[in-house]
Write a protein that holds these residues in place. Structure first.
Motif, PDB file in Angstrom:
ATOM      1  N   VAL A   1       0.605  -1.282   0.039  1.00  0.00           N
ATOM      2  CA  VAL A   1       0.120   0.024  -0.065  1.00  0.00           C
ATOM      3  C   VAL A   1       0.869   1.384   0.081  1.00  0.00           C
ATOM      4  N   ASN A   2       1.860   1.193   0.859  1.00  0.00           N
ATOM      5  CA  ASN A   2       2.786   2.339   0.957  1.00  0.00           C
ATOM      6  C   ASN A   2       3.547   2.816  -0.653  1.00  0.00           C
ATOM      7  N   LEU A   3       3.837   1.606  -1.191  1.00  0.00           N
ATOM      8  CA  LEU A   3       4.491   1.693  -2.401  1.00  0.00           C
ATOM      9  C   LEU A   3       3.607   2.075  -3.710  1.00  0.00           C
ATOM     10  N   THR A   4       2.388   1.602  -3.762  1.00  0.00           N
ATOM     11  CA  THR A   4       1.512   1.570  -4.793  1.00  0.00           C
ATOM     12  C   THR A   4       0.578   2.843  -4.526  1.00  0.00           C
ATOM     13  N   LYS A   5       0.456   3.404  -3.493  1.00  0.00           N
ATOM     14  CA  LYS A   5      -0.432   4.361  -3.065  1.00  0.00           C
ATOM     15  C   LYS A   5      -1.957   3.797  -3.241  1.00  0.00           C
ATOM     16  N   GLY A   6      -2.170   2.642  -3.080  1.00  0.00           N
ATOM     17  CA  GLY A   6      -3.462   2.322  -3.364  1.00  0.00           C
ATOM     18  C   GLY A   6      -3.748   1.923  -4.759  1.00  0.00           C
ATOM     19  N   LYS A   7      -2.961   1.991  -5.799  1.00  0.00           N
ATOM     20  CA  LYS A   7      -3.258   1.859  -7.243  1.00  0.00           C
ATOM     21  C   LYS A   7      -2.974   0.443  -7.667  1.00  0.00           C
ATOM     22  N   ASN A   8      -3.794  -0.279  -8.507  1.00  0.00           N
ATOM     23  CA  ASN A   8      -3.460  -1.531  -8.865  1.00  0.00           C
ATOM     24  C   ASN A   8      -3.332  -2.501  -7.730  1.00  0.00           C
ATOM     25  N   LEU A   9      -4.298  -2.470  -6.943  1.00  0.00           N
ATOM     26  CA  LEU A   9      -4.160  -3.541  -5.716  1.00  0.00           C
ATOM     27  C   LEU A   9      -5.587  -4.229  -5.889  1.00  0.00           C
ATOM     28  N   ILE A  10      -5.472  -5.724  -5.757  1.00  0.00           N
ATOM     29  CA  ILE A  10      -6.753  -6.449  -5.543  1.00  0.00           C
ATOM     30  C   ILE A  10      -6.447  -7.181  -4.252  1.00  0.00           C
ATOM     31  N   ILE A  11      -7.705  -7.327  -3.464  1.00  0.00           N
ATOM     32  CA  ILE A  11      -7.733  -8.156  -2.363  1.00  0.00           C
ATOM     33  C   ILE A  11      -8.839  -9.531  -2.775  1.00  0.00           C
ATOM     34  N   SER A  12      -8.130 -10.635  -2.571  1.00  0.00           N
ATOM     35  CA  SER A  12      -8.933 -12.010  -2.650  1.00  0.00           C
ATOM     36  C   SER A  12      -8.909 -12.825  -1.494  1.00  0.00           C
ATOM     37  N   SER A  13      -9.432 -13.665  -1.793  1.00  0.00           N
ATOM     38  CA  SER A  13      -9.424 -14.863  -0.671  1.00  0.00           C
ATOM     39  C   SER A  13      -8.272 -15.962  -0.676  1.00  0.00           C
ATOM     40  N   GLY A  14      -8.199 -16.438  -1.773  1.00  0.00           N
ATOM     41  CA  GLY A  14      -7.570 -17.762  -1.923  1.00  0.00           C
ATOM     42  C   GLY A  14      -8.016 -18.860  -1.055  1.00  0.00           C
ATOM     43  N   ALA A  15      -9.202 -18.954  -1.007  1.00  0.00           N
ATOM     44  CA  ALA A  15      -9.931 -19.820  -0.173  1.00  0.00           C
ATOM     45  C   ALA A  15     -10.053 -21.215  -0.509  1.00  0.00           C
ATOM     46  N   LEU A  16      -9.650 -22.304   0.408  1.00  0.00           N
ATOM     47  CA  LEU A  16      -9.566 -23.690   0.325  1.00  0.00           C
ATOM     48  C   LEU A  16     -10.630 -24.245   0.551  1.00  0.00           C
ATOM     49  N   LYS A  17     -11.487 -23.630   1.650  1.00  0.00           N
ATOM     50  CA  LYS A  17     -12.778 -24.149   2.147  1.00  0.00           C
ATOM     51  C   LYS A  17     -13.790 -23.089   2.115  1.00  0.00           C
ATOM     52  N   PRO A  18     -15.176 -23.365   2.357  1.00  0.00           N
ATOM     53  CA  PRO A  18     -16.144 -22.391   2.476  1.00  0.00           C
ATOM     54  C   PRO A  18     -15.982 -21.419   3.592  1.00  0.00           C
ATOM     55  N   ILE A  19     -15.463 -21.915   4.694  1.00  0.00           N
ATOM     56  CA  ILE A  19     -15.253 -21.117   5.893  1.00  0.00           C
ATOM     57  C   ILE A  19     -14.177 -19.849   5.645  1.00  0.00           C
ATOM     58  N   ASP A  20     -13.384 -19.847   4.713  1.00  0.00           N
ATOM     59  CA  ASP A  20     -12.295 -19.110   4.492  1.00  0.00           C
ATOM     60  C   ASP A  20     -13.064 -17.846   3.779  1.00  0.00           C
ATOM     61  N   LEU A  21     -14.438 -17.793   3.276  1.00  0.00           N
ATOM     62  CA  LEU A  21     -14.795 -16.927   2.450  1.00  0.00           C
ATOM     63  C   LEU A  21     -15.509 -15.678   3.449  1.00  0.00           C
ATOM     64  N   ARG A  22     -15.229 -14.528   3.007  1.00  0.00           N
ATOM     65  CA  ARG A  22     -15.801 -13.350   3.738  1.00  0.00           C
ATOM     66  C   ARG A  22     -16.819 -12.569   2.802  1.00  0.00           C
ATOM     67  N   SER A  23     -17.770 -11.580   3.062  1.00  0.00           N
ATOM     68  CA  SER A  23     -18.437 -10.990   2.090  1.00  0.00           C
ATOM     69  C   SER A  23     -17.769  -9.893   1.592  1.00  0.00           C
ATOM     70  N   PRO A  24     -18.170  -9.026   0.669  1.00  0.00           N
ATOM     71  CA  PRO A  24     -17.543  -8.068  -0.060  1.00  0.00           C
ATOM     72  C   PRO A  24     -17.032  -6.665   0.919  1.00  0.00           C
TER      73      PRO A  24
END
Length: 308
Positions: A155-178
Motif C-alpha cells: 500500500v505504501n509503494l503503490t499508493k493504493g493503485k493496482n491492488l486487488i484483495i482476494s480470498s485464496g479460499a480452500l474451504k467455504p469457511i475461508d470466504l468473507r462478504s465484499p
C-alpha cells in the motif's frame, strides 16, 4: 479460490453466490520446475454455479530458465496469468518485461527480497496488479503478522493503485462478504474508496487487461491511403487559400469566408482607430483645462505644447 477437491470447489462457489459475488476465478498454483502445466477447464463449474467462472494459473517462479513456459500452450489458455517470484531478479523481470496480469506474493512468510519503488511503479504503468490474500490472516498469528506487514509495504509503494484483495479460499469457511473484505482493506492502510476499488473495480480491470493481453499484439501499424487531388481541385483549393474562387465561367469571385474575415478585420481596425482618436480628444480637452495651448503642425503629426 484454490482447491483441487471437486466437492470443496462446488461448496465454495455456492458460498460465493450466497455472499453476493458474481465472478470467481479457479486458481491452479504450480511450480514450473519439474511440472507440466495442465489444460484449464471451467465448463462444468460455469453451468453448476451460475457465476462467471474464470481460470487462473499462478506460476511459482524460482528459476529464470523456465519463464518460456508462460508464453506457450497450455499456459496461454488460462484466462488469468499470475506469477509468484521467489528472487529479486525474477521480481524485477516480472515488473518490467513479463506478460502477466497479476503479481502474487507469499503472504505466509517474510519476503526473500525487498520491494523497490521503481520496479513497483513500472509494473503499475504496464497495467499489472498486485494481489493481497486475506486467507493467511485467519490461519495463525504468524501468517497474520506477515500478511499485514507485506500488505502495508504494498500500500505504501503503490499508493493504493493496482491492488486487488482476494480470498485464496480452500474451504467455504475461508470466504468473507465484499463489505468485510473492504473493512480488511482499512486494516491494510487503505481508505474506504480505495479499498472498494481493490475489491470491485481493480478486479474488473485485471480481467480487461487479461483480455487485451490474449487478443491483441504488442504493436499495431495503421496504413491510410492518401488520395491525390486533381489539378483543377488543387487550383481551386489554392484560390480559396488566396481569398478568391473560380466560379467555373472563367470569372474569379471572392471567397465568402475570406471576404467576411477581411471585412471583419477592417471593422476591428476602424473601431480601434476611432477609440484612439476619441481618447486623444478627451486627453487634449483635459490639458486645455489646465491652461495649456496646443499647436499642431499642418505638415506633420507632431504636437507642440506651449504653457500659458
Amino acid at each position: 479460490l484454490e482447491s483441487d477437491n471437486h466437492f470443496q470447489v462446488e461448496q465454495i462457489l455456492s458460498g460465493l453466490k450466497k455472499l453476493g459475488y458474481g465472478t470467481a476465478a479457479l486458481v491452479h498454483t504450480l511450480e514450473l520446475v519439474g511440472h507440466v502445466v495442465p489444460a484449464p477447464s471451467t465448463e462444468v463449474w460455469q453451468s453448476k454455479s451460475g457465476l462467471n467462472v474464470y481460470t487462473r494459473l499462478t506460476a511459482v517462479l524460482s528459476d529464470q530458465s523456465h519463464l518460456h513456459v508462460l508464453s506457450q500452450d497450455p499456459a496461454k489458455s488460462y484466462d488469468l496469468l499470475a506469477v509468484q517470484p521467489q528472487t529479486d531478479k525474477l521480481f524485477q523481470q516480472c515488473c518490467g518485461s513479463l506478460e502477466v496480469d497479476i503479481i502474487a506474493l507469499d503472504m505466509t512468510q517474510r519476503l526473500p527480497f525487498y520491494l523497490k519503488p521503481p520496479q513497483v511503479r513500472q509494473a503499475i504503468d504496464r497495467g499489472i496488479h498486485f494481489e493481497i490474500l486475506y486467507r493467511p490472516m485467519i490461519m495463525d498469528s504468524t501468517a497474520r503478522r506477515y500478511t499485514i506487514s507485506t500488505a502495508l509495504d504494498l500500500v505504501n509503494l503503490t499508493k493504493g493503485k493496482n491492488l486487488i484483495i482476494s480470498s485464496g479460499a480452500l474451504k467455504p469457511i475461508d470466504l468473507r462478504s465484499p463489505y468485510d473484505v473492504i473493512n480488511l482493506g482499512l486494516l491494510f492502510g487503505l481508505n474506504g474508496a480505495v479499498a472498494r476499488r481493490a475489491v470491485l473495480d481493480n478486479c474488473r480491470a485485471t480481467l480487461l487487461h487479461s483480455q487485451a493481453r490474449n487478443s491483441t499484439a504488442k504493436g499495431v501499424v495503421s496504413v491510410a491511403k492518401v488520395v491525390r487531388l486533381k489539378m483543377d481541385e488543387q487550383s481551386k483549393l489554392q484560390q480559396q487559400r488566396d481569398g478568391s474562387v473560380n466560379d467555373g465561367d472563367g470569372e474569379v469571385a471572392s471567397s465568402p469566408c475570406v471576404a467576411s474575415g477581411y471585412s471583419s478585420g477592417k471593422k476591428r481596425k476602424r473601431r480601434h482607430r476611432q477609440s484612439m482618436e476619441q481618447g486623444k480628444s478627451v486627453f487634449d480637452s483635459k490639458r486645455a483645462k489646465h491652461g495649456e495651448k496646443i499647436r499642431v503642425d499642418r505638415h506633420g503629426d507632431q504636437e507642440q505644447t506651449v504653457a500659458d
